[in-house]
Scaffold this motif. Structure first.
Motif, PDB file in Angstrom:
ATOM      1  N   LYS A 280      78.028  56.176  48.840  1.00  0.00           N
ATOM      2  CA  LYS A 280      77.344  55.880  47.583  1.00  0.00           C
ATOM      3  C   LYS A 280      75.836  56.107  47.687  1.00  0.00           C
ATOM      4  CE  LYS A 280      77.057  52.201  44.096  1.00  0.00           C
ATOM      5  NZ  LYS A 280      78.011  52.761  43.123  1.00  0.00           N
ATOM      6  N   PHE A 281      75.297  56.011  48.900  1.00  0.00           N
ATOM      7  CA  PHE A 281      73.849  56.106  49.093  1.00  0.00           C
ATOM      8  C   PHE A 281      73.411  57.489  49.575  1.00  0.00           C
ATOM      9  CE2 PHE A 281      75.177  51.732  49.526  1.00  0.00           C
ATOM     10  CZ  PHE A 281      74.257  51.042  48.745  1.00  0.00           C
ATOM     11  N   ASN A 282      74.315  58.462  49.516  1.00  0.00           N
ATOM     12  CA  ASN A 282      73.983  59.801  49.998  1.00  0.00           C
ATOM     13  C   ASN A 282      72.877  60.465  49.188  1.00  0.00           C
ATOM     14  OD1 ASN A 282      75.819  59.677  52.069  1.00  0.00           O
ATOM     15  ND2 ASN A 282      77.376  60.945  51.083  1.00  0.00           N
ATOM     16  N   GLU A 283      72.720  60.068  47.934  1.00  0.00           N
ATOM     17  CA  GLU A 283      71.694  60.693  47.100  1.00  0.00           C
ATOM     18  C   GLU A 283      70.277  60.261  47.493  1.00  0.00           C
ATOM     19  OE1 GLU A 283      70.978  58.384  43.092  1.00  0.00           O
ATOM     20  OE2 GLU A 283      73.138  58.475  43.449  1.00  0.00           O
ATOM     21  N   VAL A 284      70.175  59.232  48.318  1.00  0.00           N
ATOM     22  CA  VAL A 284      68.870  58.704  48.711  1.00  0.00           C
ATOM     23  C   VAL A 284      68.427  59.346  50.022  1.00  0.00           C
ATOM     24  CG1 VAL A 284      67.568  56.633  49.308  1.00  0.00           C
ATOM     25  CG2 VAL A 284      69.381  56.513  47.586  1.00  0.00           C
ATOM     26  N   LEU A 285      67.231  59.889  50.042  1.00  0.00           N
ATOM     27  CA  LEU A 285      66.683  60.440  51.284  1.00  0.00           C
ATOM     28  C   LEU A 285      66.485  59.299  52.277  1.00  0.00           C
ATOM     29  CD1 LEU A 285      64.060  62.911  49.780  1.00  0.00           C
ATOM     30  CD2 LEU A 285      66.297  63.465  50.746  1.00  0.00           C
ATOM     31  N   LYS A 286      66.978  59.468  53.478  1.00  0.00           N
ATOM     32  CA  LYS A 286      67.057  58.351  54.423  1.00  0.00           C
ATOM     33  C   LYS A 286      65.698  57.934  54.979  1.00  0.00           C
ATOM     34  CE  LYS A 286      71.888  59.043  55.698  1.00  0.00           C
ATOM     35  NZ  LYS A 286      72.167  60.014  54.644  1.00  0.00           N
ATOM     36  N   HIS A 287      64.671  58.726  54.727  1.00  0.00           N
ATOM     37  CA  HIS A 287      63.330  58.308  55.166  1.00  0.00           C
ATOM     38  C   HIS A 287      62.571  57.551  54.074  1.00  0.00           C
ATOM     39  CE1 HIS A 287      62.561  62.215  53.165  1.00  0.00           C
ATOM     40  NE2 HIS A 287      61.413  61.655  52.802  1.00  0.00           N
ATOM     41  N   SER A 288      63.079  57.597  52.846  1.00  0.00           N
ATOM     42  CA  SER A 288      62.310  57.045  51.715  1.00  0.00           C
ATOM     43  C   SER A 288      62.102  55.543  51.807  1.00  0.00           C
ATOM     44  CB  SER A 288      63.018  57.379  50.398  1.00  0.00           C
ATOM     45  OG  SER A 288      63.092  58.774  50.206  1.00  0.00           O
ATOM     46  N   TYR A 289      63.103  54.828  52.343  1.00  0.00           N
ATOM     47  CA  TYR A 289      63.043  53.365  52.390  1.00  0.00           C
ATOM     48  C   TYR A 289      63.061  52.846  53.831  1.00  0.00           C
ATOM     49  CZ  TYR A 289      63.869  53.918  47.434  1.00  0.00           C
ATOM     50  OH  TYR A 289      63.741  54.284  46.119  1.00  0.00           O
ATOM     51  N   PHE A 290      62.601  53.686  54.749  1.00  0.00           N
ATOM     52  CA  PHE A 290      62.609  53.288  56.153  1.00  0.00           C
ATOM     53  C   PHE A 290      61.832  51.995  56.414  1.00  0.00           C
ATOM     54  CE2 PHE A 290      60.913  53.427  60.493  1.00  0.00           C
ATOM     55  CZ  PHE A 290      62.085  53.538  61.224  1.00  0.00           C
ATOM     56  N   PRO A 291      60.602  51.812  55.877  1.00  0.00           N
ATOM     57  CA  PRO A 291      59.892  50.540  56.131  1.00  0.00           C
ATOM     58  C   PRO A 291      60.620  49.323  55.573  1.00  0.00           C
ATOM     59  CG  PRO A 291      58.348  52.232  55.430  1.00  0.00           C
ATOM     60  CD  PRO A 291      59.731  52.783  55.187  1.00  0.00           C
ATOM     61  N   LEU A 292      61.218  49.456  54.385  1.00  0.00           N
ATOM     62  CA  LEU A 292      61.972  48.342  53.801  1.00  0.00           C
ATOM     63  C   LEU A 292      63.132  47.955  54.709  1.00  0.00           C
ATOM     64  CD1 LEU A 292      62.867  46.462  51.408  1.00  0.00           C
ATOM     65  CD2 LEU A 292      64.177  48.449  50.560  1.00  0.00           C
ATOM     66  N   ILE A 293      63.937  48.918  55.127  1.00  0.00           N
ATOM     67  CA  ILE A 293      65.121  48.629  55.922  1.00  0.00           C
ATOM     68  C   ILE A 293      64.728  48.220  57.345  1.00  0.00           C
ATOM     69  CG2 ILE A 293      67.261  49.641  56.815  1.00  0.00           C
ATOM     70  CD1 ILE A 293      67.449  51.213  54.200  1.00  0.00           C
ATOM     71  N   SER A 294      63.521  48.595  57.768  1.00  0.00           N
ATOM     72  CA  SER A 294      63.038  48.170  59.084  1.00  0.00           C
ATOM     73  C   SER A 294      62.762  46.669  59.158  1.00  0.00           C
ATOM     74  CB  SER A 294      61.769  48.941  59.467  1.00  0.00           C
ATOM     75  OG  SER A 294      62.068  50.292  59.759  1.00  0.00           O
ATOM     76  N   LEU A 295      62.780  45.981  58.011  1.00  0.00           N
ATOM     77  CA  LEU A 295      62.699  44.517  58.041  1.00  0.00           C
ATOM     78  C   LEU A 295      63.825  43.929  58.886  1.00  0.00           C
ATOM     79  CD1 LEU A 295      61.681  43.672  54.356  1.00  0.00           C
ATOM     80  CD2 LEU A 295      60.467  42.936  56.423  1.00  0.00           C
TER      81      LEU A 295
END
Length: 299
Positions: A280-295
């Motif tokens: 479902k999340f394939n449309e999202v570039l995996k670097h775009s939210y790297f700082p958020l997910i790095s929480l």
């Protein structure tokens, strides 16, 4: 545009927000929240949040709202309260809640020089701000303590809305994430996190953090200035330095073109190294939210 309201004798304009992204796994329900973590980032331009299933090790939600005006702490509080998630998802009984916020008001203290009882003294290195609380959060990967100021009203509101959440600045997640997944002990590494009106930059040599800062940066020409300034000031050998990009940047856009003027070895960060991204999340570039997910790397 939302209505005008009164707050402490001042008239403020509540922020209306555009929904830039809204992806939630169809299987995610309130009864699943106890095995999930909620991550929220309060940015200069956007509010982002992600939900991670810690049992299945996979992403369950990724949402971003655009703030349509320059916000004050009070208007940001009202904007958060106006989100539909405040009446639904944000009330779920999550395993952990972690919140980061963009701030220029911070200072780093090396671990070997840090004394717990001197936090207020350290905070004097930060620009003076009225009605601010002082937070002290470690960045273990860099062996530093991050002393940061947060508006007192915003701090109280976040605690009232989210309870016992971990609250820290953008630097913690960014530095922890790249330290965990991208540092090589024998090379220099330059990291740039690009957003609409600001950037984060971190530079490492031999896995040691030598530089970090966050800057106002509204276009590619300003980005070019900061890159060149870092190269000259830090003495970066561009032929022997890898570059990792995250945030709102894609290959061959103007920001990318400024970076490749100076560096050959350019890559993008990948948040799927932290947590699996279902289809479902394939449309999202995996670097775009790297700082958020790095929480996920912050405790």
């Amino acid at each position: 545009m939302k209505e005008l309201k009164k707050y402490s004798g001042e008239t403020i304009l509540l922020l209306s927000m555009n929904k830039l992204l809204h992806l939630i796994d169809d299987e995610f329900q309130s009864q699943n929240a106890a095995k999930c973590d909620l991550f929220i980032h309060l940015g200069f331009e956007t509010i982002q949040y992600a939900i991670l299933d810690k049992v299945r090790d996979e992403l369950k939600a990724l949402v971003e709202y655009e703030l349509n005006a320059a916000w004050s702490p009070i208007s940001l509080i009202e904007a958060i309260k106006s989100l539909p998630e405040c009446e639904k998802e944000f009330k779920y009984p999550f395993n952990k809640i972690k919140i980061s916020f963009d701030s220029y008001q911070f200072t780093f203290i090396p671990k070997e020089l840090f004394t717990e009882g001197n936090v207020l003294e350290y905070s004097k290195f930060i620009e003076n701000t009225d009605a601010a609380d002082v937070l002290c959060k470690p960045i273990p990967a860099a062996k530093i303590q991050n002393i940061v100021k947060i508006n007192s009203d915003l701090h109280l509101a976040l605690k009232n809305i989210f309870g016992e959440a971990l609250i820290l600045s953008q630097a913690n997640a960014f530095i922890q994430g790249i330290s965990k997944y991208y540092l090589q002990s024998n090379e220099a590494s330059f990291f740039i996190d690009i957003h609409g009106k600001h950037i984060q930059i971190a530079y490492f040599e031999n896995s040691n953090l030598l530089f970090y800062n966050i800057f106002d940066c509204v276009n590619a020409d300003e980005l070019n200035y900061f890159i060149l300034n870092c190269i000259e000031t830090l003495g970066i050998d561009v032929q022997n330095c890898s570059v990792m990009l995250s945030g709102k940047v894609v290959k061959d856009d103007q920001s990318f073109q400024r970076v490749e003027k100076y560096f050959d070895a350019i890559q993008f960060t990948d948040s799927s190294l932290i947590v699996k991204h279902p289809e479902k999340f394939n449309e999202v570039l995996k670097h775009s939210y790297f700082p958020l997910i790095s929480l996920d790397q912050c405790e």
